[in-house]
Design a protein around this motif. Structure first.
Motif, mmCIF file in Angstrom:
data_model
loop_
_atom_site.group_PDB
_atom_site.id
_atom_site.type_symbol
_atom_site.label_atom_id
_atom_site.label_comp_id
_atom_site.label_asym_id
_atom_site.label_seq_id
_atom_site.Cartn_x
_atom_site.Cartn_y
_atom_site.Cartn_z
ATOM 1 N N LEU A 1 0.830 -1.209 0.000
ATOM 2 C CA LEU A 1 0.000 0.000 0.000
ATOM 3 C C LEU A 1 0.858 1.250 0.000
ATOM 4 O O LEU A 1 1.845 1.337 0.740
ATOM 5 N N ASP A 2 0.473 2.234 -0.806
ATOM 6 C CA ASP A 2 1.197 3.505 -0.748
ATOM 7 C C ASP A 2 0.534 4.403 0.310
ATOM 8 O O ASP A 2 -0.516 4.065 0.876
ATOM 9 N N LEU A 3 1.155 5.527 0.560
ATOM 10 C CA LEU A 3 0.675 6.383 1.652
ATOM 11 C C LEU A 3 -0.686 6.991 1.350
ATOM 12 O O LEU A 3 -1.490 7.205 2.244
ATOM 13 N N THR A 4 -0.957 7.231 0.065
ATOM 14 C CA THR A 4 -2.264 7.783 -0.298
ATOM 15 C C THR A 4 -3.364 6.800 0.069
ATOM 16 O O THR A 4 -4.399 7.176 0.638
ATOM 17 N N ALA A 5 -3.149 5.534 -0.231
ATOM 18 C CA ALA A 5 -4.148 4.513 0.094
ATOM 19 C C ALA A 5 -4.375 4.456 1.608
ATOM 20 O O ALA A 5 -5.512 4.373 2.081
ATOM 21 N N LEU A 6 -3.291 4.532 2.362
ATOM 22 C CA LEU A 6 -3.422 4.475 3.831
ATOM 23 C C LEU A 6 -4.183 5.681 4.363
ATOM 24 O O LEU A 6 -4.991 5.568 5.279
ATOM 25 N N GLN A 7 -3.920 6.840 3.754
ATOM 26 C CA GLN A 7 -4.576 8.055 4.244
ATOM 27 C C GLN A 7 -6.040 8.121 3.837
ATOM 28 O O GLN A 7 -6.783 8.945 4.355
ATOM 29 N N GLN A 8 -6.456 7.250 2.913
ATOM 30 C CA GLN A 8 -7.874 7.182 2.556
ATOM 31 C C GLN A 8 -8.655 6.287 3.497
ATOM 32 O O GLN A 8 -9.879 6.264 3.469
ATOM 33 N N MET A 9 -7.957 5.547 4.318
ATOM 34 C CA MET A 9 -8.639 4.681 5.286
ATOM 35 C C MET A 9 -9.108 5.525 6.474
ATOM 36 O O MET A 9 -8.630 6.633 6.683
ATOM 37 N N PRO A 10 -10.049 5.008 7.267
ATOM 38 C CA PRO A 10 -10.550 5.786 8.408
ATOM 39 C C PRO A 10 -9.409 6.224 9.333
ATOM 40 O O PRO A 10 -8.526 5.428 9.657
ATOM 41 N N LEU A 11 -9.444 7.496 9.713
ATOM 42 C CA LEU A 11 -8.416 8.076 10.576
ATOM 43 C C LEU A 11 -8.892 8.041 12.029
ATOM 44 O O LEU A 11 -9.999 8.470 12.327
ATOM 45 N N THR A 12 -8.048 7.525 12.894
ATOM 46 C CA THR A 12 -8.353 7.525 14.330
ATOM 47 C C THR A 12 -7.335 8.407 15.027
ATOM 48 O O THR A 12 -6.145 8.350 14.720
ATOM 49 N N SER A 13 -7.811 9.245 15.939
ATOM 50 C CA SER A 13 -6.915 10.117 16.699
ATOM 51 C C SER A 13 -7.073 9.802 18.177
ATOM 52 O O SER A 13 -8.182 9.542 18.649
ATOM 53 N N MET A 14 -5.957 9.810 18.897
ATOM 54 C CA MET A 14 -6.032 9.521 20.335
ATOM 55 C C MET A 14 -4.916 10.265 21.064
ATOM 56 O O MET A 14 -3.841 10.513 20.508
ATOM 57 N N VAL A 15 -5.190 10.621 22.313
ATOM 58 C CA VAL A 15 -4.176 11.263 23.162
ATOM 59 C C VAL A 15 -3.864 10.288 24.284
ATOM 60 O O VAL A 15 -4.729 9.976 25.115
ATOM 61 N N ILE A 16 -2.647 9.771 24.284
ATOM 62 C CA ILE A 16 -2.272 8.715 25.237
ATOM 63 C C ILE A 16 -0.912 9.023 25.861
ATOM 64 O O ILE A 16 -0.195 9.926 25.419
ATOM 65 N N ARG A 17 -0.545 8.228 26.855
ATOM 66 C CA ARG A 17 0.771 8.390 27.469
ATOM 67 C C ARG A 17 1.747 7.405 26.843
ATOM 68 O O ARG A 17 1.493 6.201 26.786
ATOM 69 N N HIS A 18 2.858 7.933 26.371
ATOM 70 C CA HIS A 18 3.959 7.111 25.860
ATOM 71 C C HIS A 18 4.914 6.882 27.030
ATOM 72 O O HIS A 18 5.329 7.834 27.688
ATOM 73 N N VAL A 19 5.250 5.624 27.289
ATOM 74 C CA VAL A 19 6.098 5.308 28.440
ATOM 75 C C VAL A 19 7.363 4.595 27.964
ATOM 76 O O VAL A 19 7.300 3.498 27.403
ATOM 77 N N CYS A 20 8.505 5.224 28.186
ATOM 78 C CA CYS A 20 9.785 4.598 27.828
ATOM 79 C C CYS A 20 10.354 3.903 29.053
ATOM 80 O O CYS A 20 10.337 4.435 30.162
#
Ligand SMILES: Nc1nc2c(c(=O)[nH]1)N[C@H]1C(S)=C(S)[C@@H](COP(=O)(O)O)O[C@H]1N2
Ligand SMILES: [Mo]
Length: 240
Positions: free
Chosen positions: A106-125
């Motif tokens: 898949l190219d990036l255009t195809a991926l960006q046509q898929m449903p977009l989900t946004s989330m605000v989460i904690r990244h833990v290293c």
């Protein structure tokens, strides 16, 4: 089911609709983006894979998300162990192969046509820092379903353009908050943070969240090498 909560959008309902489409008539009616990627509805017939359906129908416990006002842009430290790869976005292809009936490129255009989900989460290293980050991207579960996993698929390998590699259990990959992200804090994902595509999930430690993901391979077993840090003694499951 409890009433929908703003923070979670409509995750449980959306995933239920999708599964109803898959296992019922065999058509994905609720996800127009997938149709775009396929370039024709005719090819969207999905074979029934009981185990995959069971994983997807399993009521995933959602990790509480944060409001956008809680984002800590300066707290996310760049953690790159090898080098920042140079990737030509126009030529870039994400491949999905291995234990699937329908390998994808898949190219990036195809991926960006898929449903977009946004989330605000904690990244833990694991090195002792954390940051609240907003990620936007495609649900891994959408991509994995498109590739039609074989019944024996249990694990998912992620190959990165810098040579970093990771493996996850399929259930964690199918969690509705596990994304292949191309946005960070409301802007296009910066190269140093993994552009064009990186993993983002509130259920795993930072080192599981591969940056510069270019290849996804489903497998029935884990090989000797399970991950860049795991092979140096770090825990494989690394759940939060
Ligand atoms: N390809 C790749 N992915 C990677 C790493 C890396 O060096 N290479 N570092 C990991 C670690 S330990 C962490 S904490 C996060 C850091 O992401 P950031 O650099 O966007 O803060 O990326 C993870 N994914
Ligand atoms: Mo990390």
């Amino acid at each position: 089911m409890s009433p929908p909560d703003d923070t979670f959008d409509t995750l449980p309902r959306r995933s239920f609709l999708r599964i109803a489409g898959l296992t019922g008539a065999g058509w994905v009616v609720s996800t127009a983006g997938l149709t775009l990627v396929e370039g024709g509805v005719g090819k969207l017939f999905m074979p029934v894979n009981d185990r995959l359906d069971a994983l997807l129908l399993k009521p995933h416990k959602l990790v509480p998300e944060f409001p956008v006002s809680a984002i800590e842009p300066a707290a996310l430290l760049e953690n790159t162990f090898r080098f920042v790869p140079r990737i030509d976005h126009a030529a870039f292809r994400l491949t999905i192969d291995g234990a699937v009936n329908k390998p994808l490129s898949l190219d990036l255009t195809a991926l960006q046509q898929m449903p977009l989900t946004s989330m605000v989460i904690r990244h833990v290293c694991v090195e002792g820092w954390a940051a609240i980050v907003q990620w936007g991207g495609v649900r891994l579960s959408d991509l994995i379903q498109l590739a039609q996993p074989k019944a024996e698929a249990r694990y998912v390998y992620f190959q990165s353009a810098d040579g970093y590699y990771e493996s996850w259990d399929l259930a964690s990959v199918l969690h509705p908050q596990t994304l292949l992200a191309y946005q960070m804090n409301g802007a296009p994902l910066p190269t140093k943070n993994g552009a064009p595509l990186r993993l983002a999930s509130p259920i795993k430690l930072g080192y599981k969240q591969s940056k510069w993901v270019a290849g996804i391979t489903l497998a029935s077993e884990l090989s000797q090498q399970t991950g860049y840090w795991e092979d140096q003694g770090y825990e494989w499951f690394a759940g939060l």
